[in-house]
Design an enzyme around this catalytic site. Structure first.
Site, PDB file in Angstrom:
ATOM      1  N   HIS A  74      -1.226  -0.999   7.772  1.00 41.51           N
ATOM      2  CA  HIS A  74      -0.847  -1.574   7.051  1.00 41.51           C
ATOM      3  C   HIS A  74       0.405  -2.389   6.612  1.00 41.51           C
ATOM      4  CE1 HIS A  74       2.038   1.893   6.516  1.00 41.51           C
ATOM      5  NE2 HIS A  74       2.197   1.261   5.111  1.00 41.51           N
ATOM      6  N   HIS A  99       5.217  -5.661   5.669  1.00 39.04           N
ATOM      7  CA  HIS A  99       4.435  -4.743   5.279  1.00 39.04           C
ATOM      8  C   HIS A  99       3.185  -4.970   3.989  1.00 39.04           C
ATOM      9  CE1 HIS A  99       3.827  -1.337   2.624  1.00 39.04           C
ATOM     10  NE2 HIS A  99       4.618  -0.580   3.050  1.00 39.04           N
TER      11      HIS A  99
END
Length: 174
Positions: free
Chosen positions: A78, A93
């Site tokens: 992620h 992110h």
């Protein structure tokens, strides 16, 4: 001279630029550029991790925004960290609270230590799944080692096209 010894041709020279104290950061995703202040998470909106911008993605592909080296790719895929040739560390992110998805819907395309060029695929993710299971798809792009930065110019609005739109220009100290 070293380039001649190791047989690097002109094409290879272009893909591995010399450090010049300036990094142009291209959009790692296609979507709408937003200022960090609009990210609904204080870790990012209050710049606790560093300064940067965010993109509300319209597609589920993240590409390298700079030429550099993969410093870290989280086991859940992620988030990914890249170090530029000038030593600037950039964190991408994907979404908010996506770590809780435990990697579901995320496919990493790189590993730590990989050298990447602008536009190389880093992570693919399922937009619909992230919309369903995470707090948001908004993706912060953060300079995590601001102490090496002497000047940071940011685009904080408009549409971004992955690997084409300049979103930040960073000058390093020294």
């Amino acid at each position: 001279m070293l380039k001649k010894l190791f047989g690097l041709d002109k094409k290879e020279e272009k893909t591995m630029p010399e450090a010049d104290g300036k990094d142009v950061v291209y959009a790692p995703l296609t979507g709408e550029i937003k200022p960090l202040s609009e990210v609904p998470d204080p870790t990012f909106s209050e710049k606790m991790m560093g300064d940067g911008i965010a993109i509300e993605p319209s597609q589920g592909t993240v590409v390298a925004p700079v030429d550099g080296e993969i410093m870290q790719i989280f086991p859940t895929n992620h988030a990914v960290g890249i170090r530029t040739v000038n030593g600037v560390e950039i964190l991408i992110h994907i979404g908010l609270e996506t770590v809780n998805m435990n990697g579901e819907g995320f496919t990493g395309k790189v590993k730590e230590g990989d050298k990447v060029n602008i536009g190389d695929p880093l992570v693919e993710f399922d937009m619909d799944l992230v919309k369903e299971k995470a707090a948001s798809t908004i993706t912060p792009i953060i300079v995590t080692n601001g102490d090496v930065v002497s000047d940071l110019q940011k685009e904080e609005s408009g549409q971004a096209t992955a690997k084409e739109t300049t979103v930040m220009t960073i000058k390093t100290q020294g």
